[in-house]
Design a protein around this motif. Structure first.
Motif, mmCIF file in Angstrom:
data_model
loop_
_atom_site.group_PDB
_atom_site.id
_atom_site.type_symbol
_atom_site.label_atom_id
_atom_site.label_comp_id
_atom_site.label_asym_id
_atom_site.label_seq_id
_atom_site.Cartn_x
_atom_site.Cartn_y
_atom_site.Cartn_z
ATOM 1 N N THR A 10 0.829 -1.203 0.000
ATOM 2 C CA THR A 10 0.000 0.000 0.000
ATOM 3 C C THR A 10 0.863 1.253 0.000
ATOM 4 O O THR A 10 0.539 2.246 -0.655
ATOM 5 C CB THR A 10 -0.911 0.013 1.234
ATOM 6 O OG1 THR A 10 -1.584 -1.239 1.347
ATOM 7 C CG2 THR A 10 -1.934 1.128 1.148
ATOM 8 N N SER A 36 3.111 6.023 -0.584
ATOM 9 C CA SER A 36 2.212 6.288 -1.700
ATOM 10 C C SER A 36 0.880 6.826 -1.186
ATOM 11 O O SER A 36 0.409 6.429 -0.118
ATOM 12 C CB SER A 36 1.962 4.996 -2.489
ATOM 13 O OG SER A 36 3.158 4.485 -3.016
ATOM 14 N N ILE A 38 -3.148 7.373 -0.757
ATOM 15 C CA ILE A 38 -4.422 6.667 -0.868
ATOM 16 C C ILE A 38 -5.475 7.710 -1.220
ATOM 17 O O ILE A 38 -5.593 8.736 -0.548
ATOM 18 C CB ILE A 38 -4.788 5.944 0.440
ATOM 19 C CG1 ILE A 38 -3.810 4.793 0.706
ATOM 20 C CG2 ILE A 38 -6.217 5.425 0.386
ATOM 21 C CD1 ILE A 38 -4.062 4.074 2.022
ATOM 22 N N GLN A 48 -6.391 3.292 -5.054
ATOM 23 C CA GLN A 48 -5.071 3.579 -5.608
ATOM 24 C C GLN A 48 -5.091 3.264 -7.097
ATOM 25 O O GLN A 48 -5.914 2.473 -7.568
ATOM 26 C CB GLN A 48 -3.976 2.768 -4.900
ATOM 27 C CG GLN A 48 -3.634 3.268 -3.507
ATOM 28 C CD GLN A 48 -2.444 2.562 -2.893
ATOM 29 O OE1 GLN A 48 -2.256 1.368 -3.069
ATOM 30 N NE2 GLN A 48 -1.630 3.308 -2.146
#
Length: 493
Positions: A10, A36, A38, A48
């Protein structure tokens, strides 16, 4: 022979190259360095971009190559681990139709709950071993109901790892393990669930070809091989969800063996040989990586959505000037029990172990004259450990009594304080290993390509680097009972 492992997380994509002869990591990398994003278009939603995962995979592989120490052309097989339960939709040209609705998205809870009731509790639990709940099948039903113009274009549905394998090879496959994690698999008939497909009106043609986890899922195309400096035609020989893969990476394959991880989410994952289920579907049973119809190997999974995500939020809010190591050092200076400060780590979507309630994250009992940020950091560690204890007690209700838990020395288990708090909360010793998901995926590729005669051979050199025993379970039980009382205040509100 060299093996490439890819772990689609994630927060980032991690890759590593492993020498099959000695099972040692030659080089590893992750991309990006920062977590990263969301995408949350509404409260409780989480998405995503699959294209983002693919771009990150290329960057991570390139970074790994730059570290040197091996010839990329000597890589002979690829394994993929991936964040579980995400829904990826592509059309006939293998073009992504929308962002992936990922594991911690809560929009489909009501759809899954209604399916549980309409199909029948006994049918769902005895055949799928789970409520449809908030899993991939319910997410697909949400798209069908709310985005029919997108649903009508769908050629194949996939999980995140299936998508990355498709980008590498041009082929789309899945496995019994993957179908089971989406609540598409009927364990009584050992195939696609007719109850689910009929109830939601899913065409069987939407589902990819089913292959064993350890098998060829396609061969890398010339175009992709040239772009990634790999050899054209090497196979993808392993695909598994991150938690079954974490268990594999810790050689947790047999009944009674148990693994844990504390990354973005927190998980305890035990192996059983029984088609068993929790009557409330608070913990979930899926086909493990070595599941066959003849030799049942089930993964019983407890998931806490808000584990590393809570600690990241605490860092951003109270320790942005500190490293995680410095945070842990400050936390260790605060007294055990955090002078009464309590945290609930439940602010990352509906929690299955709380019957899909969205309790939210809480900092409770703050004393402005007493508590420091060190107290907050320690209380976060303790709140996460208490959530693990709460979930483990549910697993014990369902017949799983681990005598030792294996974990990789990564994520929150990098912290000595957290590891000690975890064992004192659960009362179970922990063995720590130098392992992570990308290495597990690489070794899985070795098993799938038959470079190893067995899984046991693939992990013949894997030894624990630390063994942590509980030292203060009685004292911590007082903290736990206080924490549990706070949780119960917020349940069913």
């Amino acid at each position: 022979m060299l093996l490439l492992g890819i772990d689609i997380g994630t927060s980032s994509v991690k890759v590593c190259v492993v020498d099959a002869q000695n099972q040692e990591v030659i080089a590893s990398a992750q991309y990006p360095e920062q977590e990263s994003p969301i995408i949350s278009l509404q409260t409780g939603w989480a998405e995503q971009s699959p294209e983002m995962w693919w771009q990150q995979t290329g960057h991570a592989i390139a970074l790994c190559h730059k570290k040197g120490g091996y010839d990329p052309k000597n890589i002979s097989a690829i394994g993929i681990a991936y964040q579980m339960h995400g829904l990826v939709l592509v059309d006939k040209n293998q073009k992504v139709l929308r962002n992936s609705i990922i594991w911690c998205d809560s929009r489909a809870v009501e759809i899954g709950d209604k399916a549980f009731e309409d199909i029948g509790y006994d049918t769902c639990l005895s055949h799928m071993l789970n409520s449809p709940g908030n899993f991939t099948a319910s997410k697909l039903a949400w798209v069908k109901q709310n985005e029919p113009e997108i649903y009508d274009q769908v050629d194949k549905i996939m999980l995140p790892g299936d998508y990355i394998a498709m980008k590498l090879t041009g082929e789309i496959t899945t496995s019994a393990s993957a179908l089971s994690e989406g609540i598409f698999f009927d364990f009584q008939f050992n195939g696609l669930s007719k109850d689910i497909t009929d109830y939601f009106g899913f065409d069987n043609e939407l589902f990819p070809t089913v292959k064993p986890v350890f098998s060829s899922h396609g061969r890398i195309t010339t175009e992709v091989a040239n772009a990634l400096q790999l050899t054209s035609g090497i196979p993808v020989t392993y695909k598994a969800g991150d938690q079954p893969n974490n268990a594999l990476s810790l050689n947790v394959l047999n009944p009674g063996e148990v693994a844990a991880t504390a990354g973005t989410s927190g998980v305890i994952y035990g192996v059983s040989n029984q088609l068993a289920y929790d009557p409330q579907s608070r913990v979930n049973t899926f086909a493990h990586v070595n599941y066959t119809n003849e030799r049942k190997r089930m993964g019983v999974l407890l998931c806490i959505n808000g584990t590393g995500s809570l600690y990241r939020w605490v860092k951003d809010s109270f320790g942005s000037d500190l490293s995680y190591q410095q945070m842990n050092e400050l936390a260790a200076k605060a007294p055990a029990g955090s002078d009464g400060l309590r945290t609930l780590p439940f602010g990352n979507g509906a929690e299955r172990m709380l019957n899909n309630q969205q309790v939210g994250a809480h900092l409770q009992n703050i004393d402005l004259n007493l508590h420091t940020r060190g107290h907050i950091f320690r209380a976060a560690n303790e709140g996460i450990a208490c959530a693990f204890r709460y979930g483990l007690d549910i697993m014990r209700e369902n017949g799983m009594y681990p005598t030792v838990i294996r974990a990789g020395r990564t994520n929150m288990f990098l912290s000595e304080l957290f590891a000690e708090t975890f064992v004192n909360a659960t009362g179970v010793p922990v063995e720590l290993y130098n392992n992570d998901g990308s290495k597990g995926a690489a070794l899985g590729a070795g098993i799938g390509s038959e470079l190893f005669a067995s899984a046991a051979e693939a992990f013949s050199n894997s030894k624990p680097i630390a063994y942590i025993e509980p030292t203060a379970t009685k004292a911590f039980d007082e903290v736990y009972q206080s924490w549990k009382a706070v949780l119960e205040q917020h349940l069913n509100q």
